[in-house]
Design a protein around this motif. Structure first.
Motif, mmCIF file in Angstrom:
data_model
loop_
_atom_site.group_PDB
_atom_site.id
_atom_site.type_symbol
_atom_site.label_atom_id
_atom_site.label_comp_id
_atom_site.label_asym_id
_atom_site.label_seq_id
_atom_site.Cartn_x
_atom_site.Cartn_y
_atom_site.Cartn_z
ATOM 1 N N GLY A 46 0.807 -1.213 0.000
ATOM 2 C CA GLY A 46 0.000 0.000 0.000
ATOM 3 C C GLY A 46 0.837 1.259 0.000
ATOM 4 O O GLY A 46 0.526 2.235 -0.707
ATOM 5 N N VAL A 47 1.935 1.251 0.787
ATOM 6 C CA VAL A 47 2.827 2.414 0.804
ATOM 7 C C VAL A 47 3.423 2.638 -0.575
ATOM 8 O O VAL A 47 3.490 3.781 -1.077
ATOM 9 C CB VAL A 47 3.944 2.223 1.853
ATOM 10 C CG1 VAL A 47 5.008 3.304 1.703
ATOM 11 C CG2 VAL A 47 3.361 2.259 3.259
ATOM 12 N N TRP A 48 3.862 1.561 -1.243
ATOM 13 C CA TRP A 48 4.458 1.693 -2.578
ATOM 14 C C TRP A 48 3.446 2.263 -3.573
ATOM 15 O O TRP A 48 3.747 3.176 -4.332
ATOM 16 C CB TRP A 48 4.971 0.336 -3.054
ATOM 17 C CG TRP A 48 5.437 0.348 -4.479
ATOM 18 C CD1 TRP A 48 4.797 -0.163 -5.555
ATOM 19 C CD2 TRP A 48 6.642 0.937 -4.987
ATOM 20 N NE1 TRP A 48 5.509 0.057 -6.702
ATOM 21 C CE2 TRP A 48 6.655 0.729 -6.381
ATOM 22 C CE3 TRP A 48 7.704 1.612 -4.394
ATOM 23 C CZ2 TRP A 48 7.693 1.172 -7.193
ATOM 24 C CZ3 TRP A 48 8.739 2.059 -5.201
ATOM 25 C CH2 TRP A 48 8.734 1.837 -6.576
ATOM 26 N N TRP A 49 2.222 1.706 -3.574
ATOM 27 C CA TRP A 49 1.200 2.198 -4.500
ATOM 28 C C TRP A 49 0.832 3.642 -4.192
ATOM 29 O O TRP A 49 0.550 4.426 -5.101
ATOM 30 C CB TRP A 49 -0.035 1.301 -4.427
ATOM 31 C CG TRP A 49 0.205 -0.069 -4.995
ATOM 32 C CD1 TRP A 49 0.999 -0.389 -6.057
ATOM 33 C CD2 TRP A 49 -0.333 -1.301 -4.507
ATOM 34 N NE1 TRP A 49 1.000 -1.746 -6.266
ATOM 35 C CE2 TRP A 49 0.186 -2.339 -5.342
ATOM 36 C CE3 TRP A 49 -1.194 -1.649 -3.473
ATOM 37 C CZ2 TRP A 49 -0.149 -3.673 -5.140
ATOM 38 C CZ3 TRP A 49 -1.536 -2.972 -3.287
ATOM 39 C CH2 TRP A 49 -1.021 -3.977 -4.112
ATOM 40 N N MET A 50 0.831 4.016 -2.915
ATOM 41 C CA MET A 50 0.495 5.395 -2.530
ATOM 42 C C MET A 50 1.554 6.368 -3.029
ATOM 43 O O MET A 50 1.242 7.496 -3.430
ATOM 44 C CB MET A 50 0.351 5.483 -1.017
ATOM 45 C CG MET A 50 -0.156 6.831 -0.514
ATOM 46 S SD MET A 50 -0.481 6.828 1.265
ATOM 47 C CE MET A 50 1.204 6.666 1.886
ATOM 48 N N LEU A 51 2.827 5.940 -3.013
ATOM 49 C CA LEU A 51 3.913 6.823 -3.429
ATOM 50 C C LEU A 51 4.076 6.901 -4.935
ATOM 51 O O LEU A 51 4.633 7.867 -5.455
ATOM 52 C CB LEU A 51 5.226 6.364 -2.795
ATOM 53 C CG LEU A 51 5.322 6.439 -1.262
ATOM 54 C CD1 LEU A 51 6.673 5.925 -0.795
ATOM 55 C CD2 LEU A 51 5.096 7.861 -0.770
ATOM 56 N N THR A 52 3.623 5.869 -5.655
ATOM 57 C CA THR A 52 3.870 5.815 -7.102
ATOM 58 C C THR A 52 2.632 6.111 -7.936
ATOM 59 O O THR A 52 2.695 6.031 -9.166
ATOM 60 C CB THR A 52 4.424 4.434 -7.496
ATOM 61 O OG1 THR A 52 3.531 3.398 -7.041
ATOM 62 C CG2 THR A 52 5.796 4.209 -6.876
ATOM 63 N N HIS A 53 1.510 6.432 -7.296
ATOM 64 C CA HIS A 53 0.294 6.744 -8.045
ATOM 65 C C HIS A 53 -0.335 8.027 -7.516
ATOM 66 O O HIS A 53 0.008 8.505 -6.435
ATOM 67 C CB HIS A 53 -0.726 5.597 -7.941
ATOM 68 C CG HIS A 53 -0.297 4.355 -8.643
ATOM 69 N ND1 HIS A 53 0.561 3.437 -8.077
ATOM 70 C CD2 HIS A 53 -0.602 3.866 -9.878
ATOM 71 C CE1 HIS A 53 0.776 2.431 -8.912
ATOM 72 N NE2 HIS A 53 0.075 2.672 -10.017
ATOM 73 N N THR A 54 -1.259 8.535 -8.278
ATOM 74 C CA THR A 54 -2.037 9.707 -7.861
ATOM 75 C C THR A 54 -3.516 9.375 -7.982
ATOM 76 O O THR A 54 -3.886 8.270 -8.392
ATOM 77 C CB THR A 54 -1.706 10.929 -8.743
ATOM 78 O OG1 THR A 54 -1.966 10.597 -10.126
ATOM 79 C CG2 THR A 54 -0.243 11.324 -8.608
ATOM 80 N N GLY A 55 -4.347 10.329 -7.616
ATOM 81 C CA GLY A 55 -5.784 10.165 -7.797
ATOM 82 C C GLY A 55 -6.383 9.088 -6.919
ATOM 83 O O GLY A 55 -5.971 8.852 -5.785
ATOM 84 N N TRP A 56 -7.400 8.363 -7.484
ATOM 85 C CA TRP A 56 -8.150 7.390 -6.688
ATOM 86 C C TRP A 56 -7.307 6.196 -6.285
ATOM 87 O O TRP A 56 -7.561 5.576 -5.238
ATOM 88 C CB TRP A 56 -9.396 6.950 -7.458
ATOM 89 C CG TRP A 56 -9.097 6.207 -8.741
ATOM 90 C CD1 TRP A 56 -8.932 6.741 -9.982
ATOM 91 C CD2 TRP A 56 -8.953 4.790 -8.883
ATOM 92 N NE1 TRP A 56 -8.664 5.763 -10.904
ATOM 93 C CE2 TRP A 56 -8.681 4.545 -10.258
ATOM 94 C CE3 TRP A 56 -9.015 3.704 -8.013
ATOM 95 C CZ2 TRP A 56 -8.478 3.263 -10.765
ATOM 96 C CZ3 TRP A 56 -8.816 2.430 -8.512
ATOM 97 C CH2 TRP A 56 -8.552 2.209 -9.859
ATOM 98 N N ILE A 57 -6.275 5.859 -7.074
ATOM 99 C CA ILE A 57 -5.412 4.737 -6.686
ATOM 100 C C ILE A 57 -4.649 5.091 -5.410
ATOM 101 O O ILE A 57 -4.503 4.254 -4.509
ATOM 102 C CB ILE A 57 -4.424 4.379 -7.825
ATOM 103 C CG1 ILE A 57 -5.197 3.887 -9.052
ATOM 104 C CG2 ILE A 57 -3.413 3.331 -7.350
ATOM 105 C CD1 ILE A 57 -4.306 3.492 -10.214
#
Length: 446
Positions: A46-57
């Motif tokens: 979750g931390v990785w996806w939060m740092l590498t994406h924007t918006g609803w992701i």
């Protein structure tokens, strides 16, 4: 407590941590451990996806970061086994702490120091803004002058060249240079001290005081650093140098006393918006930087190994302690004669998870030591953070170490001088507990 009994305590606490799980949870202990590891893995992803994406992701990833550990705690509580997990974790923490304490004497000895005579004409530069005003709070200028030092308090209203102030002081007969300020200011004056081979003195009046910590100085009360003026000893430590572009011009090298950072962090702090809103600027820039959609693509050569495409690189004046992969802790020595190199290259959520679950060890992290490190890029200029200061340097950037280049004057008695605890090694702890016990039994039989 002797090292033997401390090692035995570590083994006993470790065994007890497992025993508590088995006795009170039975076969469910395996499920407990599985749920815990799954929660950590989901949190890391979750931390990785939060740092590498924007918006609803990013929003969904942030919810996962919160929900995963809460879900684990809920399952433990519903099963009536939360107390079992907490007791087991406490025992495991005790085991690791005792094990590291037992291994302290296996670490390399402290940096050698020698007694020296008192400086006749010490010259100190003090920044009144550093550390939120520690110079005034601890009356550092007045205390230093009472001890015979010449003190220049910088004027916050105008920019002053501290290196030039130090050079003029040396020309005027100063036989010691000192700084009460941040690491960047200390590095500038340390370069002058090394150039003229006169002692350098650190007063821990900065905000983080990383360099002072590694010297064992008192970071809570910077006035105690002034004891070096009357009852000091001298250390010989290494200095890091940066040289930008080709050919390498040794005389134009930039000194660093802590580290030089390249990649993500250096790119973020270069942004004009970073000063006004650090958190927002970082979150906006990270997705493109971590996925290589923006920023320079780095290549690092440290001796024989070459690392291609790391997202972040930290080159330090002597390596940070093993087990402190983020380079946020302390350096055990400042006279090893080697640079420390940490390269982080995480390509996906799986590698980020592995890095977390393995305690900073994994494919995403490469650690090395070398006398010289070359950082190149696919751009002619790259941002570099040097002891906390943001610079733009021509590529390739050469980092080298000058062994024993700086004479540092420190108080004879320093609160942080003892050995730092080494990383945990269960095999060595077991051998220490058993071998010393056998040796003692052998002596008794004789």
């Amino acid at each position: 407590m002797s090292r033997r009994w401390t090692a035995r305590l570590a083994l006993a606490a470790g065994a007890a941590a497992l025993l508590v799980l088995v006795v009170f949870a039975g076969l469910g202990s395996l499920v407990l451990m599985g749920v815990g590891w799954a929660g950590l893995a989901l949190t890391a992803a979750g931390v990785w996806w939060m740092l590498t994406h924007t918006g609803w992701i990013r929003v969904l990833a942030a919810l996962l970061v919160v929900a995963a550990p809460l879900g684990v705690l809920f399952l433990y509580t519903a099963a009536g086994l939360l107390w079992v997990v907490l007791v087991s974790l406490g025992l495991w923490a005790l085991a690791v702490s005792a094990g590291r304490a037992a291994l302290v004497e296996d670490t390399s000895p402290s940096m050698p120091e020698r007694s020296v005579s008192r400086a006749e004409r010490p010259f100190l530069i003090m920044n009144p803004l550093s550390g939120g005003g520690k110079v005034e709070k601890f009356h550092l200028a007045e205390r230093a002058r009472a001890l015979g030092a010449e003190v220049v308090v910088l004027d916050p209203a105008q920019r002053q060249d501290v290196a030039e102030l130090a050079r003029r002081a040396v020309q005027g007969g100063a036989d010691l240079l000192g700084v009460a300020g941040g690491d960047g200011t200390q590095a500038s004056v340390a370069a002058v001290a090394a150039e003229h081979d006169i002692p350098f003195m650190v007063i821990s009046a900065g905000t983080r005081n990383h360099f002072a910590m590694d010297l064992g100085l008192d970071r809570q009360d910077p006035s105690r650093c002034l004891e070096a003026l009357t009852d000091g000893v001298e250390l010989r430590i290494d200095l890091g140098y940066l040289h930008a572009g080709e050919p390498v011009d040794v005389s134009a090298g930039r000194v660093f006393i802590n580290n030089a950072s390249f990649g993500v962090y250096a790119e973020v702090v270069q942004s004009p918006a970073y000063r006004d809103d650090k958190a927002r600027t970082t979150l906006e820039m990270l997705p493109d930087l971590l996925t290589h959609h923006s920023g320079a693509r780095l290549s690092v050569r440290a001796g024989s190994p070459t690392m291609d495409g790391p997202q972040a690189v930290l080159v330090s004046n002597n390596p940070y302690e093993r087990g402190d992969s983020a380079g946020l802790g302390r350096r055990e020595r400042l006279d090893s004669g080697e640079l420390g190199v940490l390269c982080v290259g995480v390509g996906n959520a799986a590698e980020a998870t592995e890095l977390l679950l393995r305690g900073g060890q994994g494919r995403g992290l490469t650690a090395a030591t070398a006398r010289e490190v070359v950082v190149d890029a696919d751009t002619p200029l790259i941002p570099v953070g040097v002891d906390g200061e943001a610079l733009m340097l021509a590529t390739p950037v050469h980092c080298r170490l000058a062994a024993g280049a700086l004479r540092v004057r420190v108080p004879r008695h320093r609160p942080g001088a003892p050995h730092a605890a080494p990383p945990m090694d269960w095999r060595r702890v077991r051998c220490l507990a058993l071998t010393m016990g056998r040796a003692a039994a052998g002596r008794g039989a004789a």
